[in-house]
Design an enzyme around this catalytic site. Sequence first.
Site, mmCIF file in Angstrom:
data_model
loop_
_atom_site.group_PDB
_atom_site.id
_atom_site.type_symbol
_atom_site.label_atom_id
_atom_site.label_comp_id
_atom_site.label_asym_id
_atom_site.label_seq_id
_atom_site.Cartn_x
_atom_site.Cartn_y
_atom_site.Cartn_z
ATOM 1 C CE LYS A 18 -0.468 -0.463 4.988
ATOM 2 N NZ LYS A 18 -1.152 -1.262 6.002
ATOM 3 C CE1 TYR A 55 11.847 32.156 5.083
ATOM 4 C CE2 TYR A 55 12.254 29.823 4.672
ATOM 5 C CZ TYR A 55 11.956 31.101 4.204
ATOM 6 O OH TYR A 55 11.775 31.293 2.869
HETATM 7 C C1 LIG Z 1 -0.220 -2.202 6.565
HETATM 8 C C2 LIG Z 1 -0.698 -3.542 6.990
HETATM 9 C C3 LIG Z 1 0.211 -4.590 7.219
HETATM 10 C C4 LIG Z 1 1.706 -4.404 7.150
HETATM 11 O O1 LIG Z 1 2.163 -3.778 8.311
HETATM 12 P P1 LIG Z 1 3.722 -3.587 8.581
HETATM 13 O O2 LIG Z 1 3.764 -3.058 9.956
HETATM 14 O O3 LIG Z 1 4.203 -2.578 7.580
HETATM 15 O O4 LIG Z 1 4.370 -4.887 8.395
HETATM 16 C C5 LIG Z 1 -0.305 -5.831 7.519
HETATM 17 N N1 LIG Z 1 -1.641 -6.041 7.613
HETATM 18 C C6 LIG Z 1 -2.530 -5.059 7.421
HETATM 19 C C7 LIG Z 1 -3.992 -5.349 7.531
HETATM 20 C C8 LIG Z 1 -2.099 -3.783 7.100
HETATM 21 O O5 LIG Z 1 -2.991 -2.806 6.917
#
Ligand SMILES: *Cc1c(COP(=O)(O)O)cnc(C)c1O
Length: 359
Positions: free
Chosen positions: A35, A255
Amino acid sequence: MSRRPLAQINTSALLHNVQIIRDLAPNCKILAVLKANAYGHGLLAVAAQLKDAQAFGVARIDEALMLRAGGIVKPIVLLEGFFHADELSQIVASNLQVVVHHMAQVDALVKAELESPIHVWLKIDSGMHRLGIAPDDFADAYQKLSKSPNVLQPMRLMTHFACADEPDHPATLQQLAVFKQTIGDAIGEISIANSAGVVGWPQSHGDWIRPGLALYGVSPMTAGRSAQHKLRPMMTFSSSVIAVRPVKKGDAVGYGATWIAPRDTRLAIVAIGYGDGYPRNAPCGTPVLINGVRYPIVGRVSMDMTTVDIGDAEIEHGAQVVLWGEQLPVEEIAELVQTIPYELLCNITSRVQFRYISD
Ligand SMILES: *Cc1c(COP(=O)(O)O)cnc(C)c1O
């Protein structure tokens, strides 16, 4: 060496990390989580390398459709399922799998008229209280989906951890117990572990692990470092020095004039800023690497530039500056800016050049 901010992505590190994950959970299938543009590493480029994963996980249907458009034929799981029943025809047409986490999704799926049945991952809320069927509703959901001609049988059973990154947190064992008790003797492959589960909780491995962050070579554990788990960071985020200049003791820099030179010194001005995804709240003292040596940033990070106190070091215009990568853990930068590596990786902006290498 490019003068522009550069995210160099090492695909050999990815393959190495997959092997480490396999060794940690040798009997498991891997649902590789891609994702958010593969945590900022490039969705298709990462997917193309992951021959060893049995399936991919994404958050939203457009991410799945990008994978399909890019020629990826592996199983793809929508980790949040469908948002509306009118997505189901696209899900069938693109051969996607869905997480079902809510009774409304159960009812919509059972009611739908599908061309062919789909794979369902029934998600139980074992204590995180974000997504998932309540334990009390599990039997009902499982029954309905088991009888539905829209669902390939057996379905898969999953849950998600809230605190697995903390090795001693009692919530994780409680979640495991709730999950086991809830599913009872229901039939179906099991998926529980995110990266922290893979690394820290072997009793959670089940049939399918769901690593995200660890694939990219970053420690998923609180205060962890990739090296502890023998992971290799895929990304090296760098830019270059565009000016070197002296400042006098007492001169205010940047800044808000937040930093006053405590002595006569020299500054390197680096072409990196929050417009590239380098965090604006990085405090004075946050390290960068120039020629393999750490120097502290001083003053405020601006949109396109950051200042570094280099003292009397011999550093030239054009020198490469590493913001995080193999020699400078992104975990360390995340701690300094009070966030998590996930956020830093996802926040790299589109004006940063990406280069893929293997070693
Ligand atoms: C994002 C996600 C993962 C992966 O998590 P990590 O901490 O990056 O390994 C696994 N399962 C679900 C349902 C997720 O949304």
